[in-house]
Structures are given as structure tokens and as C-alpha cells.
Motif scaffolding. Sequence first.
Motif, short mmCIF file in Angstrom:
data_model
loop_
_atom_site.label_atom_id
_atom_site.label_comp_id
_atom_site.label_asym_id
_atom_site.label_seq_id
_atom_site.Cartn_x
_atom_site.Cartn_y
_atom_site.Cartn_z
N PHE A 97 0.73 -1.03 0.00
CA PHE A 97 0.00 0.00 0.12
C PHE A 97 0.93 1.38 0.01
CE2 PHE A 97 0.64 -0.57 4.49
CZ PHE A 97 0.92 0.77 4.97
N ARG A 98 0.24 2.27 -0.30
CA ARG A 98 0.96 3.51 -0.41
C ARG A 98 0.03 4.75 0.61
NH1 ARG A 98 2.80 4.17 -6.15
NH2 ARG A 98 0.33 4.14 -6.60
N LEU A 99 0.99 5.32 1.56
CA LEU A 99 -0.02 6.28 2.31
C LEU A 99 0.81 7.56 2.16
CD1 LEU A 99 -1.43 6.41 4.80
CD2 LEU A 99 0.44 6.42 6.17
N SER A 100 -0.10 8.41 1.46
CA SER A 100 0.36 10.01 1.19
C SER A 100 -0.19 10.75 2.49
CB SER A 100 -0.17 10.33 0.04
OG SER A 100 0.45 9.50 -1.16
N THR A 101 0.88 12.01 2.74
CA THR A 101 0.38 12.84 3.82
C THR A 101 0.68 14.16 3.16
OG1 THR A 101 2.55 13.04 4.81
CG2 THR A 101 1.19 11.19 5.52
N PRO A 102 0.50 15.20 3.71
CA PRO A 102 0.82 16.60 3.31
C PRO A 102 2.20 16.85 3.35
CG PRO A 102 -1.07 16.58 4.84
CD PRO A 102 -0.59 15.39 4.78
N VAL A 103 2.76 15.92 4.17
CA VAL A 103 4.46 16.24 4.30
C VAL A 103 5.38 15.20 3.77
CG1 VAL A 103 6.24 16.35 6.29
CG2 VAL A 103 3.74 16.86 6.53
N PHE A 104 4.67 13.95 3.35
CA PHE A 104 5.75 12.97 2.91
C PHE A 104 4.86 11.68 2.44
CE2 PHE A 104 5.99 12.30 7.61
CZ PHE A 104 5.34 11.01 7.44
N GLY A 105 5.27 10.86 1.44
CA GLY A 105 4.58 9.75 0.91
C GLY A 105 5.47 8.29 1.27
N ILE A 106 4.64 7.50 1.67
CA ILE A 106 5.29 6.32 2.09
C ILE A 106 4.98 5.13 1.00
CG2 ILE A 106 5.43 4.35 3.92
CD1 ILE A 106 4.43 6.66 5.89
N ALA A 107 5.73 4.41 0.52
CA ALA A 107 5.63 3.01 -0.20
C ALA A 107 6.04 1.95 0.64
CB ALA A 107 6.30 3.44 -1.59
N THR A 108 5.15 0.97 0.87
CA THR A 108 5.53 -0.14 1.71
C THR A 108 5.07 -1.53 1.42
OG1 THR A 108 6.02 -0.89 4.12
CG2 THR A 108 3.72 0.15 3.45
N ALA A 109 5.72 -2.59 1.83
CA ALA A 109 5.05 -4.05 1.65
C ALA A 109 5.00 -4.33 3.06
CB ALA A 109 5.93 -4.61 0.51
N GLU A 110 5.88 -5.24 3.22
CA GLU A 110 6.03 -5.83 4.91
C GLU A 110 6.62 -4.95 5.77
OE1 GLU A 110 7.82 -9.77 4.51
OE2 GLU A 110 7.32 -10.07 2.41
N VAL A 111 5.77 -4.46 6.50
CA VAL A 111 6.22 -3.40 7.70
C VAL A 111 5.33 -3.05 8.48
CG1 VAL A 111 5.22 -1.61 6.26
CG2 VAL A 111 7.44 -1.22 7.69
N ILE A 112 5.96 -2.83 9.83
CA ILE A 112 5.18 -2.43 10.90
C ILE A 112 5.75 -1.05 11.20
CG2 ILE A 112 4.44 -2.64 13.33
CD1 ILE A 112 5.05 -5.60 13.11
N GLY A 113 4.68 -0.17 11.09
CA GLY A 113 5.12 1.30 11.52
C GLY A 113 3.93 2.28 11.98
N VAL A 114 4.67 3.36 12.54
CA VAL A 114 3.72 4.43 12.99
C VAL A 114 4.19 5.76 12.47
CG1 VAL A 114 3.00 5.70 15.02
CG2 VAL A 114 3.60 3.20 15.24
N ALA A 115 2.77 6.56 11.81
CA ALA A 115 3.27 7.78 11.42
C ALA A 115 2.17 8.71 11.90
CB ALA A 115 2.76 7.58 9.69
N GLN A 116 2.70 9.97 11.90
CA GLN A 116 1.93 10.95 12.64
C GLN A 116 2.15 12.20 11.82
OE1 GLN A 116 3.37 14.05 14.27
NE2 GLN A 116 1.51 14.78 14.72
N VAL A 117 0.97 12.81 11.56
CA VAL A 117 0.97 14.14 11.02
C VAL A 117 0.41 15.11 11.65
CG1 VAL A 117 0.06 15.16 8.78
CG2 VAL A 117 0.90 12.95 8.70
N GLY A 118 0.76 16.45 11.77
CA GLY A 118 0.42 17.62 12.50
C GLY A 118 0.35 18.74 11.61
N ASP A 119 0.20 19.82 12.14
CA ASP A 119 0.27 21.12 11.26
C ASP A 119 1.80 21.48 10.63
OD1 ASP A 119 -2.34 21.40 12.09
OD2 ASP A 119 -1.83 22.96 13.56
#
Length: 181
Positions: A97-119
Amino acid sequence: WRLSHRPPPLPAAVLRGTTRYALAEGVRLQSGDIVEMGDKGVAQVEFVDGLILSLGPGARLYAAALVSRAAKTGGISELYLMRGWVKFVNGKAAAPFRLSTPVFGIATAEVIGVAQVGDAEGAMFVETGESRIAEGFVKAVPSSPIRLRGGEFYTRKTEQRGSIQPRPSSAFVSAMPRPYM
């Protein structure tokens, strides 16, 4: 017209088309849905192929395209985290899956992660596995320039270059929702 009273915001909701629904256990997420979490809410989205997303307090996620590994069309799930916290667990059986944010984009397959987006800033910690990151409001791809490996922490403020550290900052850890620890 003057509105003198506003009902309190729902603790969690799904916006589908022009309708807002209270988020409840068993609701099936569809492409095009927006999920909003209240300031104290946490919800878990489980995909049939094994991807698990945990949306934390204040999260707002747009599910642009949801694709399972079983789908004959192939493809990749496209998710947009507009704000808040998300933890994701994506094993071997799950589609990338791909996770896009206003600050960065993430491309991933096998992963465990945490993301946070603020102002105007965002951060990501990879617990296990590996992700690729592209800076800015762009879609990351497997060849994106920044590689984030298990144990590494990435942070970026808009209009600045991001940085990678060997572990998450104390501010990130202290602000992280308890269930993500």
C-alpha cells in the motif's frame, strides 16, 4: 440564518459521498471513504488480506483506492493520512500500500510502522521491515529516494528536508497513543 447550537462532534465517523455515518464495529470501508477519529478515539481497520491500520486520536484518513492481493486487477491501495496518527501492520500475505500525507509519501510492503501528521510537520517510525519515503505531498514508489529500515525514525517539517535518526524522538514517543507502544 444563525446557528446558535451545534451538536457535539461524533467520536468517529465515516464520510461516504455526501453522508456522514457514525463509525461502528463491522462497517466495511470502501474506496472513496473518509474516516475521522475524535480527539480520544482509536479504530482498527482490518483488510481481508491481512493489512491492519489503527487510526489514532484526531486521525483523518481518505481511502482513495482499496485493493486486496486477491484482486485480479493487481494494483496498490492508495491511502491519504490528512492528519493524526496511524499504525500499520502489513505482512507477507497483504497487498502493498501507499500512504500519502501533506508532508511525505510512504511506499511499503512488509512493515510495521507508526506515522503522525500535524500542522506542517510529520514523522514516521518503522518498527520492523522497510519503507520508502518521498518528501512532499507526492506518491512514494518502491524506488523513492529515502529508505527507512526497522528501528529508524524519520521526521520532516514542510519546506525543509527530512532527517533520519536511529530511534524515535522523545517528543514523538511521549505523544504517541498508548495502544501503539
